[in-house]
Motif scaffolding. Structure first.
Motif, PDB file in Angstrom:
ATOM      1  N   PHE A  90       0.830  -1.206   0.000  1.00 41.62           N
ATOM      2  CA  PHE A  90       0.000   0.000   0.000  1.00 41.62           C
ATOM      3  C   PHE A  90       0.864   1.255   0.000  1.00 41.62           C
ATOM      4  O   PHE A  90       0.621   2.197  -0.764  1.00 41.62           O
ATOM      5  N   ILE A  91       1.849   1.298   0.876  1.00 46.27           N
ATOM      6  CA  ILE A  91       2.712   2.487   0.960  1.00 46.27           C
ATOM      7  C   ILE A  91       3.459   2.705  -0.348  1.00 46.27           C
ATOM      8  O   ILE A  91       3.599   3.845  -0.821  1.00 46.27           O
ATOM      9  N   ALA A  92       3.945   1.627  -0.952  1.00 43.90           N
ATOM     10  CA  ALA A  92       4.639   1.761  -2.240  1.00 43.90           C
ATOM     11  C   ALA A  92       3.700   2.303  -3.318  1.00 43.90           C
ATOM     12  O   ALA A  92       4.070   3.190  -4.091  1.00 43.90           O
ATOM     13  N   ALA A  93       2.476   1.784  -3.357  1.00 40.80           N
ATOM     14  CA  ALA A  93       1.522   2.210  -4.383  1.00 40.80           C
ATOM     15  C   ALA A  93       1.158   3.684  -4.232  1.00 40.80           C
ATOM     16  O   ALA A  93       1.177   4.448  -5.206  1.00 40.80           O
ATOM     17  N   MET A  94       0.816   4.120  -3.022  1.00 45.38           N
ATOM     18  CA  MET A  94       0.415   5.511  -2.821  1.00 45.38           C
ATOM     19  C   MET A  94       1.593   6.472  -2.946  1.00 45.38           C
ATOM     20  O   MET A  94       1.413   7.629  -3.342  1.00 45.38           O
ATOM     21  N   SER A  95       2.791   6.011  -2.640  1.00 44.64           N
ATOM     22  CA  SER A  95       3.975   6.854  -2.828  1.00 44.64           C
ATOM     23  C   SER A  95       4.215   7.102  -4.319  1.00 44.64           C
ATOM     24  O   SER A  95       4.505   8.237  -4.732  1.00 44.64           O
ATOM     25  N   LEU A  96       4.096   6.059  -5.135  1.00 44.66           N
ATOM     26  CA  LEU A  96       4.247   6.217  -6.577  1.00 44.66           C
ATOM     27  C   LEU A  96       3.178   7.147  -7.137  1.00 44.66           C
ATOM     28  O   LEU A  96       3.466   8.030  -7.956  1.00 44.66           O
ATOM     29  N   LEU A 122       1.487   3.510 -12.356  1.00 42.22           N
ATOM     30  CA  LEU A 122       2.153   2.403 -11.669  1.00 42.22           C
ATOM     31  C   LEU A 122       1.579   2.224 -10.270  1.00 42.22           C
ATOM     32  O   LEU A 122       1.357   1.102  -9.813  1.00 42.22           O
ATOM     33  N   GLY A 123       1.343   3.336  -9.575  1.00 34.71           N
ATOM     34  CA  GLY A 123       0.731   3.242  -8.255  1.00 34.71           C
ATOM     35  C   GLY A 123      -0.704   2.771  -8.313  1.00 34.71           C
ATOM     36  O   GLY A 123      -1.134   1.935  -7.522  1.00 34.71           O
ATOM     37  N   THR A 124      -1.460   3.296  -9.278  1.00 32.97           N
ATOM     38  CA  THR A 124      -2.856   2.893  -9.431  1.00 32.97           C
ATOM     39  C   THR A 124      -2.969   1.418  -9.778  1.00 32.97           C
ATOM     40  O   THR A 124      -3.849   0.710  -9.283  1.00 32.97           O
ATOM     41  N   GLY A 125      -2.080   0.944 -10.644  1.00 27.50           N
ATOM     42  CA  GLY A 125      -2.120  -0.447 -11.065  1.00 27.50           C
ATOM     43  C   GLY A 125      -1.896  -1.421  -9.933  1.00 27.50           C
ATOM     44  O   GLY A 125      -2.441  -2.535  -9.934  1.00 27.50           O
ATOM     45  N   ILE A 126      -1.108  -1.032  -8.945  1.00 30.57           N
ATOM     46  CA  ILE A 126      -0.887  -1.888  -7.776  1.00 30.57           C
ATOM     47  C   ILE A 126      -2.100  -1.870  -6.857  1.00 30.57           C
ATOM     48  O   ILE A 126      -2.454  -2.868  -6.227  1.00 30.57           O
ATOM     49  N   MET A 127      -2.774  -0.720  -6.792  1.00 30.68           N
ATOM     50  CA  MET A 127      -3.833  -0.526  -5.800  1.00 30.68           C
ATOM     51  C   MET A 127      -5.030  -1.441  -6.019  1.00 30.68           C
ATOM     52  O   MET A 127      -5.577  -2.013  -5.071  1.00 30.68           O
TER      53      MET A 127
END
Length: 501
Positions: A90-96, A122-127
């Motif tokens: 989550f932290i990685a996704a929202m940081s991107l 990239l962040g949205t795709g992880i979320m």
């Protein structure tokens, strides 16, 4: 390895532990903010074309590159969600996402702006896979339709309301405010995640296959870019590359992308024998899952293609301003979001077909109507049709999410959500490329013949939507074959609970 706590679950309205529900709500809010950006560029593209001095085919990559980047990163999430904790992902996704939003806000030109959109994606795709996998792991089968209705609210309302928000902002402010408004919300979501996010499920150490990542990116990138080049057939100003016409280049890229996709699939089949696949394709062994994701991919083509093409039609052909274009899309966006949880309750009670069959009929009928529009079509009629089409979309999303992932064993949830979201985004990017390509080709041909933009664009709009209506026959037909997962597939297994640190 982090082991889940499978003790008894404190019961609430959905049978989900309150701490797990807090995580779900945090993920829902973060996903809504991230996905909202996916379609904010639809109405902004004409403004960017003028402000940055770029042609429509280049401007539409503000949307296509976003969806394409998501399609590249989403297959990796099947690995990420097993290798790292919920909190870390989550932290990685929202940081991107926050970093990408900042880049877009300060971008001096098209190249940097496009770079920022890619980082956002990239962040949205992880979320989204994180949200759906978490939901499947902590929500009992009897309540999944209801909870997936909330996911459907995010996936349908956020991209649908994007053009409306964009229209209001662009009417009085510059396009940079599209990112200035989102950035503080993203940073607050990141801060709340750092403070409140807990870990759900378990992790396991597994190596990542670099070749699979390369093949995935090259395959999907070549396919979508090739389709966009094929769409410039009628553009007299299209620049040939190395003496090759854009159509020839597009055909070569499309063929190359399909070959790379075949290699990617073969690589995953080999790796999954030892549980090392980047994207475990054993999820496709489930007939119900396969049918549902095919329907989702085609519906995404129509949804994102329409949300990108309709603002261009409203502004270039009908002659409305950006704010009015957003107003026309607003009732449908609100309706789609509000109906999500309600559709989930119907799914829990009646199953998928009672929603899917009429939903796909409504979508196909709306697209067929759009294939007959002109520059003189009254805007209230367009608003009504778009609202009806949004209702049809709402009837499709929740049963597709619930029936597809519910058909898989628990250990394949992360790969199933990655596959579903990958095909959804590739379908969306392909739909945008095809519909904009058809419209742009006929528009340029008409303008070269001396027609006005409205006169030249109307035939292109009709052809693009006629093709979309033809594609709508695929989900309409397949909707009769989607069933509620059997009890053996949706066994009431112990659900993962948040760690208490």
């Amino acid at each position: 390895m982090t082991q889940p706590n499978t003790a008894s679950i404190p019961v609430n309205g959905t049978g989900v532990d309150p701490k797990a529900m807090r995580v779900i709500w945090l993920l829902l809010v973060a996903a809504f903010v991230a996905i909202l950006n996916e379609t904010t560029m639809g109405i902004a593209i004409p403004h960017l074309n003028v402000d940055l001095g770029i042609p429509p085919e280049l401007g539409q990559w503000m949307t296509s590159a976003f969806m394409l980047s998501m399609a590249v990163i989403i297959p990796v999430t099947g690995f990420l969600l097993q290798r790292f904790t919920t909190r870390q992902v989550f932290i990685a996704a929202m940081s991107l996402f926050s970093l990408g939003t900042l880049i877009c806000l300060v971008a001096p030109g098209f190249t940097v702006l496009l770079t920022g959109r890619v980082v956002q994606a990239l962040g949205t795709g992880i979320m989204m896979p994180l949200l759906m996998t978490t939901m499947m792991n902590v929500v009992p089968p009897r309540s999944r339709g209801r909870m997936m209705g909330r996911v459907g609210l995010v996936i349908s309302l956020a991209p649908a309301i994007g053009p409306t928000l964009s229209g209001f902002i662009l009417e009085t402010l510059s396009w940079r405010w599209l990112f200035a408004i989102i950035l503080p919300i993203a940073l607050v979501s990141l801060g709340l995640g750092i403070r409140w996010m807990t870990n759900l499920g378990e992790t396991r150490h597994m190596p990542i296959d670099v070749l699979s990542i390369v093949l995935s990116g090259v395959a999907f990138g070549s396919i979508v870019f090739g389709l966009s080049q094929l769409g410039t057939a009628g553009d007299a100003e299209a620049v040939a590359v190395g003496g090759m016409s854009p159509v020839a280049l597009g055909g070569i890229l499309l063929a190359f992308g399909l070959v790379m996709l075949a290699l990617f699939v073969w690589c995953q089949i080999v790796l999954q024998r030892n549980d090392r696949a980047l994207l475990d394709l054993r999820v496709m062994k489930s007939r119900n899952f396969t049918i549902a994701v095919i329907i989702m991919a085609v519906i995404s083509m129509m949804m994102f293609g329409t949300l990108t093409l309709l603002p261009l039609y409203l502004q270039d052909v009908v002659g409305l301003d950006a704010m009015m274009s957003g107003v026309i899309l607003l009732p449908g966006a609100v309706m789609m979001g509000l109906l999500g949880p309600f559709m989930g309750r119907i799914y829990d009670a009646r199953g998928p077909r009672v929603l899917l069959v009429p939903g796909t009929v409504i979508v196909a009928s709306a697209l067929l109507f759009y294939s007959s529009v002109s520059q003189h079509t009254p805007w209230p009629v367009l608003m009504a049709v778009q609202t009806v089409m949004s209702v049809g979309m709402a009837m499709c999303f929740t049963p597709l999410f619930s029936a597809s992932l519910g058909s898989l064993p628990r250990h394949l949830y992360s790969h199933g959500s990655a596959t579903l979201n990958t095909l959804q985004q590739v379908g969306g990017a392909t739909g945008v490329a095809i519909l904009i390509g058809l419209y742009s080709g006929i528009l340029h041909t008409g303008e070269a013949a001396g027609l006005s933009a409205a006169e030249a664009g109307a035939p292109g709009i009709r052809l693009a939507f006629l093709c979309a209506a033809g594609l709508a026959l695929v989900p309409l037909t397949l909707s009769f074959f989607v069933r509620r997962p059997a009890d053996s597939e949706e066994a009431e297994a112990p659900v993962a609970q948040p760690e208490t640190n």
